[in-house]
Design a protein around this motif. Structure first.
Motif, mmCIF file in Angstrom:
data_model
loop_
_atom_site.group_PDB
_atom_site.id
_atom_site.type_symbol
_atom_site.label_atom_id
_atom_site.label_comp_id
_atom_site.label_asym_id
_atom_site.label_seq_id
_atom_site.Cartn_x
_atom_site.Cartn_y
_atom_site.Cartn_z
ATOM 1 N N GLY A 211 8.989 1.549 9.530
ATOM 2 C CA GLY A 211 8.653 1.158 8.161
ATOM 3 C C GLY A 211 8.400 -0.337 8.011
ATOM 4 N N GLU A 212 9.052 -1.122 8.843
ATOM 5 C CA GLU A 212 8.823 -2.570 8.797
ATOM 6 C C GLU A 212 7.415 -2.910 9.280
ATOM 7 O OE1 GLU A 212 10.640 -5.098 7.316
ATOM 8 O OE2 GLU A 212 11.368 -3.180 6.546
ATOM 9 N N ALA A 213 6.931 -2.148 10.228
ATOM 10 C CA ALA A 213 5.549 -2.333 10.686
ATOM 11 C C ALA A 213 4.578 -1.985 9.560
ATOM 12 C CB ALA A 213 5.273 -1.492 11.925
ATOM 13 N N VAL A 214 4.873 -0.892 8.873
ATOM 14 C CA VAL A 214 4.016 -0.477 7.758
ATOM 15 C C VAL A 214 4.039 -1.528 6.649
ATOM 16 C CG1 VAL A 214 3.697 1.265 5.963
ATOM 17 C CG2 VAL A 214 4.335 1.973 8.279
ATOM 18 N N ARG A 215 5.193 -2.083 6.386
ATOM 19 C CA ARG A 215 5.301 -3.106 5.349
ATOM 20 C C ARG A 215 4.530 -4.373 5.745
ATOM 21 N NH1 ARG A 215 9.353 -2.955 1.886
ATOM 22 N NH2 ARG A 215 10.783 -2.037 3.394
ATOM 23 N N ALA A 216 4.710 -4.792 6.984
ATOM 24 C CA ALA A 216 4.047 -6.017 7.452
ATOM 25 C C ALA A 216 2.528 -5.845 7.549
ATOM 26 C CB ALA A 216 4.620 -6.434 8.806
ATOM 27 N N TRP A 217 2.116 -4.606 7.655
ATOM 28 C CA TRP A 217 0.679 -4.318 7.720
ATOM 29 C C TRP A 217 -0.017 -4.756 6.440
ATOM 30 C CZ3 TRP A 217 -1.682 -3.102 12.070
ATOM 31 C CH2 TRP A 217 -2.962 -2.563 12.040
ATOM 32 N N GLY A 218 0.747 -4.746 5.356
ATOM 33 C CA GLY A 218 0.198 -5.221 4.085
ATOM 34 C C GLY A 218 -0.979 -4.399 3.623
ATOM 35 N N ARG A 219 -2.033 -5.052 3.213
ATOM 36 C CA ARG A 219 -3.188 -4.365 2.653
ATOM 37 C C ARG A 219 -4.371 -4.338 3.611
ATOM 38 N NH1 ARG A 219 -2.104 -3.211 -2.380
ATOM 39 N NH2 ARG A 219 -4.237 -2.662 -2.876
ATOM 40 N N LEU A 220 -4.094 -4.262 4.888
ATOM 41 C CA LEU A 220 -5.181 -4.178 5.866
ATOM 42 C C LEU A 220 -5.925 -2.850 5.775
ATOM 43 C CD1 LEU A 220 -3.798 -5.778 9.157
ATOM 44 C CD2 LEU A 220 -5.407 -6.733 7.499
ATOM 45 N N GLY A 221 -5.250 -1.843 5.235
ATOM 46 C CA GLY A 221 -5.869 -0.531 5.162
ATOM 47 C C GLY A 221 -5.545 0.333 6.370
ATOM 48 N N TYR A 222 -5.779 1.632 6.218
ATOM 49 C CA TYR A 222 -5.461 2.590 7.272
ATOM 50 C C TYR A 222 -4.088 2.322 7.886
ATOM 51 C CZ TYR A 222 -10.376 4.024 7.112
ATOM 52 O OH TYR A 222 -11.598 4.496 6.719
ATOM 53 N N PRO A 223 -3.019 2.452 7.084
ATOM 54 C CA PRO A 223 -1.677 2.081 7.557
ATOM 55 C C PRO A 223 -1.155 2.952 8.699
ATOM 56 C CG PRO A 223 -1.557 3.227 5.451
ATOM 57 C CD PRO A 223 -3.013 2.938 5.695
ATOM 58 N N ARG A 224 -1.808 4.061 8.971
ATOM 59 C CA ARG A 224 -1.381 4.830 10.140
ATOM 60 C C ARG A 224 -1.520 3.997 11.408
ATOM 61 N NH1 ARG A 224 -4.210 10.685 9.149
ATOM 62 N NH2 ARG A 224 -6.062 9.376 9.211
ATOM 63 N N ARG A 225 -2.408 3.025 11.355
ATOM 64 C CA ARG A 225 -2.551 2.134 12.516
ATOM 65 C C ARG A 225 -1.267 1.369 12.790
ATOM 66 N NH1 ARG A 225 -7.457 -1.654 11.257
ATOM 67 N NH2 ARG A 225 -6.684 -1.429 9.130
ATOM 68 N N ALA A 226 -0.569 0.991 11.721
ATOM 69 C CA ALA A 226 0.693 0.259 11.885
ATOM 70 C C ALA A 226 1.725 1.131 12.585
ATOM 71 C CB ALA A 226 1.210 -0.195 10.525
ATOM 72 N N LEU A 227 1.760 2.381 12.182
ATOM 73 C CA LEU A 227 2.691 3.335 12.778
ATOM 74 C C LEU A 227 2.361 3.544 14.260
ATOM 75 C CD1 LEU A 227 4.871 4.467 11.011
ATOM 76 C CD2 LEU A 227 3.467 6.491 10.588
ATOM 77 N N ARG A 228 1.075 3.650 14.542
ATOM 78 C CA ARG A 228 0.655 3.868 15.933
ATOM 79 C C ARG A 228 0.908 2.628 16.786
ATOM 80 N NH1 ARG A 228 -4.732 6.716 13.696
ATOM 81 N NH2 ARG A 228 -3.878 8.789 13.394
#
Length: 301
Positions: free
Chosen positions: A81-98
């Motif tokens: 979840g911290e990766a998803v949060r830090a991803w911010g508004r880059l879009g396609y947040p599944r990328r953060a999870l991956r």
DNA sequence: CATGCGTGGAG
DNA sequence: TCTCCAAGCAT
């Protein structure tokens, strides 16, 4: 079986490489992931972020990301979840999870070092044909065909004489890319970066600037009078009112809160309850949102 | 192999 | 305003 791939004779290939690489040496952007200190991890992070997202928006997030997680193991130790949060508004947040999943795999299976083998890179979550080749080429200087949207467009124009490449990458494109790839490993890696940069800065989708193109004199498309793209205009991807928009709004609420969020807070983002529920279910199914026992929601722990 | 998946800037 | 597009991937 029309062969449109031989507009550039093999004998021209050497001068083609030299022209594009010389142009690159002169005009390449000074991007942080191209600096030596970025390392393979920096290259890999940048490639994830740059999947469908412009450089200008990636830059600030990239810097924060690398400062916070300078090695794969640092990210792997965090909650996804911290990766998803830090991803911010880059879009396609599944990328953060991956990316988080890839970092975990690297920490566990590769001793914390980004693998250099194409096959091993390809086995990591979020890494496909393009990204595997890009990391192997940019980070490790290997010889690979790096076929992204920029390179495909440059090749389509310069070699095939058409304005735009096909929707999906074809076998003919791969073949052409292999034909054009320099034999020498170091030159090949340079060529990959240079041809991509040419597509990003000069041979763009709209408003191509042939006056500044180092291979304008050899470009099949320009020499043919720059014929317009044949066939229907490509997809008009409407966004307003889609599940994607709702998912984005829901996730924005969750990113903004460290504490678990009550259902009522999520209900406020979208008026239509059926679509809202479907979007939330989708986020949970994707592992981007975690439902808690008490009916609240949070980013995955 | 066609779709779904975010977001924001440029023309 | 609205359309297109920006270093794709997974299913």
């Amino acid at each position: 079986m029309t062969d449109t791939t031989t507009a550039l004779a093999p004998t021209d290939a050497v001068s083609l490489h030299a022209s594009v690489i010389a142009w690159f040496d002169e005009h390449a952007r000074d991007l942080p992931w191209r600096r030596p200190e970025a390392g393979a991890w920096g290259v890999m992070v940048s490639e994830f972020m740059l999947q469908q997202t412009p450089v200008s928006r990636v830059l600030p997030v990239y810097e924060q990301w690398l400062a916070r997680w300078p090695r794969p193991a640092d990210l792997a130790a965090e909650a996804p979840g911290e990766a998803v949060r830090a991803w911010g508004r880059l879009g396609y947040p599944r990328r953060a999870l991956r990316l988080h999943g890839a970092a975990q795999a690297i920490a566990e299976r590769h001793g914390g070092d980004v693998p250099s083998e194409h096959a091993q890179l390809l086995a990591l979550p979020g890494i496909g044909e393009y990204t595997a080749a890009a990391v192997a080429s940019f980070a490790y200087g290997q010889r690979h065909t790096v076929l992204d949207t920029n390179v495909r467009r440059v090749f389509a124009r310069a070699a095939s004489g058409i304005q735009y490449p096909p929707t999906a990458t074809t076998a003919a494109e791969r073949r052409l890319a292999r034909t054009l790839l320099p034999d020498d490993q170091e030159t090949a890696a340079r060529w990959a970066a240079a041809s991509m940069e040419l597509g990003a800065l000069v041979c763009t989708a709209r408003n191509e600037d042939c006056a500044r193109c180092p291979i304008a004199g050899q470009c099949a498309w320009r020499l043919a009078g720059k014929p317009a793209h044949e066939g229907a205009a490509r997809r008009g991807q409407t966004y307003a009112g889609t599940d994607r928009q709702v998912r984005g709004k829901l996730l924005a609420v969750l990113r903004a809160s460290t504490a678990p969020v009550p259902q009522s807070a999520l209900d406020g983002v979208w008026h239509e309850p059926v679509q809202r529920a479907r979007a939330l279910d989708g986020l949970v199914a994707d592992g981007l949102v975690e439902p808690l026992e008490d009916g609240t929601y949070q980013l995955p722990s």
